[in-house]
Design an enzyme around this catalytic site. Structure first.
Site, short mmCIF file in Angstrom:
data_model
loop_
_atom_site.label_atom_id
_atom_site.label_comp_id
_atom_site.label_asym_id
_atom_site.label_seq_id
_atom_site.Cartn_x
_atom_site.Cartn_y
_atom_site.Cartn_z
N ASP A 84 0.84 -1.20 0.00
CA ASP A 84 0.00 0.00 0.00
C ASP A 84 0.87 1.25 0.00
O ASP A 84 0.52 2.27 -0.61
CB ASP A 84 -0.91 -0.01 1.25
CG ASP A 84 -2.29 0.56 0.97
OD1 ASP A 84 -2.44 1.27 -0.03
OD2 ASP A 84 -3.22 0.32 1.76
N HIS A 123 -7.80 -3.28 8.21
CA HIS A 123 -6.86 -2.50 7.40
C HIS A 123 -7.31 -1.04 7.48
O HIS A 123 -8.40 -0.71 7.02
CB HIS A 123 -6.93 -3.03 5.96
CG HIS A 123 -6.15 -2.23 4.96
ND1 HIS A 123 -4.89 -2.60 4.56
CD2 HIS A 123 -6.43 -1.09 4.29
CE1 HIS A 123 -4.44 -1.72 3.67
NE2 HIS A 123 -5.35 -0.79 3.49
N HIS A 156 -6.56 3.32 7.34
CA HIS A 156 -5.77 4.51 6.98
C HIS A 156 -6.04 5.57 8.04
O HIS A 156 -7.03 5.51 8.77
CB HIS A 156 -6.17 5.00 5.58
CG HIS A 156 -5.65 4.10 4.50
ND1 HIS A 156 -4.60 4.45 3.69
CD2 HIS A 156 -6.02 2.86 4.12
CE1 HIS A 156 -4.35 3.46 2.84
NE2 HIS A 156 -5.20 2.47 3.08
N CYS A 178 -3.60 6.15 -1.22
CA CYS A 178 -3.96 5.20 -2.28
C CYS A 178 -4.30 5.93 -3.57
O CYS A 178 -5.11 6.86 -3.57
CB CYS A 178 -5.14 4.34 -1.84
SG CYS A 178 -5.69 3.21 -3.12
N ASN A 213 -1.57 4.44 5.43
CA ASN A 213 -2.02 3.54 6.49
C ASN A 213 -1.55 4.09 7.84
O ASN A 213 -0.56 4.82 7.91
CB ASN A 213 -1.42 2.14 6.30
CG ASN A 213 -1.90 1.50 5.03
OD1 ASN A 213 -1.25 1.58 4.00
ND2 ASN A 213 -3.06 0.87 5.09
N1 COA Z 1 -0.95 -8.97 -13.29
C1 COA Z 1 -0.27 -8.58 -14.37
N2 COA Z 1 -0.85 -8.24 -15.55
C2 COA Z 1 -2.18 -8.32 -15.62
C3 COA Z 1 -2.95 -8.73 -14.53
C4 COA Z 1 -2.29 -9.06 -13.33
N3 COA Z 1 -2.95 -9.43 -12.24
N4 COA Z 1 -4.24 -8.72 -14.90
C5 COA Z 1 -4.29 -8.32 -16.17
N5 COA Z 1 -3.05 -8.06 -16.62
C6 COA Z 1 -2.64 -7.60 -17.93
C7 COA Z 1 -3.32 -8.35 -19.05
O1 COA Z 1 -2.59 -9.49 -19.38
C8 COA Z 1 -3.31 -7.33 -20.16
O2 COA Z 1 -2.01 -7.25 -20.71
P1 COA Z 1 -1.78 -6.84 -22.24
O3 COA Z 1 -2.29 -5.44 -22.38
O4 COA Z 1 -0.29 -6.94 -22.38
O5 COA Z 1 -2.55 -7.84 -23.02
C9 COA Z 1 -3.57 -6.02 -19.41
O6 COA Z 1 -3.11 -6.25 -18.07
C10 COA Z 1 -5.02 -5.63 -19.39
O7 COA Z 1 -5.79 -6.73 -18.95
P2 COA Z 1 -7.32 -6.63 -18.53
O8 COA Z 1 -7.77 -7.94 -18.01
O9 COA Z 1 -8.09 -5.99 -19.66
O10 COA Z 1 -7.23 -5.66 -17.31
P3 COA Z 1 -7.77 -4.17 -17.13
O11 COA Z 1 -7.01 -3.23 -17.98
O12 COA Z 1 -9.25 -4.17 -17.16
O13 COA Z 1 -7.29 -3.92 -15.61
C11 COA Z 1 -6.74 -4.96 -13.50
C12 COA Z 1 -7.80 -4.74 -14.54
C13 COA Z 1 -7.41 -5.61 -12.31
C14 COA Z 1 -5.67 -5.88 -14.04
C15 COA Z 1 -6.09 -3.60 -13.12
O14 COA Z 1 -7.08 -2.64 -12.90
C16 COA Z 1 -5.24 -3.72 -11.89
O15 COA Z 1 -4.19 -4.33 -11.89
N6 COA Z 1 -5.65 -3.09 -10.78
C17 COA Z 1 -4.92 -3.15 -9.54
C18 COA Z 1 -5.49 -2.15 -8.60
C19 COA Z 1 -4.77 -2.16 -7.29
O16 COA Z 1 -3.79 -2.86 -7.02
N7 COA Z 1 -5.23 -1.29 -6.40
C20 COA Z 1 -4.66 -1.14 -5.10
C21 COA Z 1 -4.96 -2.27 -4.21
S1 COA Z 1 -6.45 -2.06 -3.31
ZN ZN Z 2 -5.25 0.68 1.92
#
Ligand code: COA
Ligand code: ZN
Length: 304
Positions: A16, A209, A211, A242, A251
């Site tokens: 985070d 969890h 903040h 965040c 946090n």
């Molecule tokens: N790890 C690595 N790459 C990932 C992945 C993961 N968990 N999930 C998807 N991808 C990649 C896909 O392979 C794709 O790659 P490409 O463009 O090379 O083909 C790309 O990301 C897009 O994939 P898609 O399924 O369409 O994802 P999206 O663009 O709709 O994004 C998430 C969705 C969930 C992957 C993205 O929003 C994300 O990683 N969010 C994390 C948010 C976070 O950590 N917040 C803080 C914590 S609370």
């Molecule tokens: Zn948090």
């Protein structure tokens, strides 16, 4: 339920916290900080997340960090995943201890992981059925369990509904109520935990969890612990803010939690002097926003 004589402080600065610093940190620096936290006696930590590097470029070196700490004994190191792809990457890297995040609020879930709550729960279902263990070893983070940056106060009934659905999918998981925006107050934290814990199985392990945006972080943690929450999350130095919760600060500082619990006789197993040394190193990171009371107290008094 917990025995109230001890608490597990789960460190989330490497996840985070580090994700809040715009310019990705050198991998070696991240590793050095995690080593200091482990040396201080931290036994549970979120090392980072397997997420889309487009969404969170700060976690682009997750595989390298995972490889460095793989198989480390004496601690439980977990990684956050937002979907089944993240879970596969984590398992390939040798990390079965997953933290799966789903928000109670639709608006936050869409913003955070670009999926509806139902779609996220489908991802959890896929992960749990693939592992075949009823969710054992998995932690489900119920984000925005109190307040949503887009929708405001989150109805308790929504928290209960999403928890019930997640519990059906992963009956052996550990669960966390997350105050993603840091707007929860202590009495509401205690009451929500009492209600939601009563909905779940006896003996389930719960985490909070929090903040510290409104300055309630330590009080919220103490109230959560007082009703039976055994795992309290914090980030050393209070690092964070965040990217998906506009206006939220970091946090609650782990060292402030350490003071609050240890001074009241609740054991954490963590060495305060070493924890503060790790917090100092985190506070020196360029571009990081930190907030901690204990770090600014004269050090001799802080550790006395
Ligand atoms: N790890 C690595 N790459 C990932 C992945 C993961 N968990 N999930 C998807 N991808 C990649 C896909 O392979 C794709 O790659 P490409 O463009 O090379 O083909 C790309 O990301 C897009 O994939 P898609 O399924 O369409 O994802 P999206 O663009 O709709 O994004 C998430 C969705 C969930 C992957 C993205 O929003 C994300 O990683 N969010 C994390 C948010 C976070 O950590 N917040 C803080 C914590 S609370
Ligand atoms: Zn948090």
């Amino acid at each position: 339920m917990n025995d109230r004589a001890s608490v597990t402080l789960l460190e989330v600065a490497p996840r985070d916290g580090f994700q809040s610093i715009a310019e990705p940190l050198p991998t070696e620096e991240k590793i050095a900080i995690v080593e200091m936290l482990l040396d201080a006696g931290v036994t549970r930590m979120e090392l980072g997340s397997f997420v889309s590097p487009k969404a969170i470029p700060q976690m682009g070196d997750m595989a390298k960090i995972a490889a460095h700490f793989k198989g480390r004994e004496g601690c439980k190191l977990s990684v956050l995943v937002p979907n089944a792809k993240g879970a596969s990457l984590a398992l390939e890297a040798g990390y079965p201890d997953l933290v799966f995040v789903v928000s109670v609020s639709e608006a936050h879930n869409l913003n955070n992981v670009r999926q509806t709550v139902a779609q996220s729960l489908d991802q959890l279902r896929a992960i749990v059925s693939e592992a075949g263990t009823g969710g054992e070893g998995i932690r489900v983070d119920l984000a925005t369990s109190f307040d949503c940056p887009f929708e405001g106060t989150v109805p308790l009934d929504d928290v209960r509904r999403v928890f019930a659905e997640a519990l059906e999918i992963a009956p052996k998981a550990e669960f966390a109520l997350c105050d993603t925006t840091g707007r929860a107050d202590p009495l509401t934290v205690a009451r929500r935990f009492e209600t939601v814990m009563a909905d779940g199985p006896a003996g389930a392990v719960w985490a909070f969890h929090g903040h510290d945006t409104f300055g309630m972080g330590v009080a919220n943690a103490l109230f959560a612990h007082s009703v039976g929450v055994s795992i309290i999350e914090g980030a050393a130095a209070g690092l964070g803010g965040c990217p998906f919760a506009p206006g939220a600060t970091g946090n609650t500082a782990t060292e402030d939690l350490h003071f609050a619990f240890e001074e009241g006789g609740v054991a954490t197993g963590i060495d305060r002097t070493k924890l503060l040394a790790a917090a100092d190193r985190i506070a020196a990171l360029p571009g990081g926003k930190t907030a901690s009371h204990l770090r600014i107290v004269p050090r001799q008094r802080a550790v006395a």
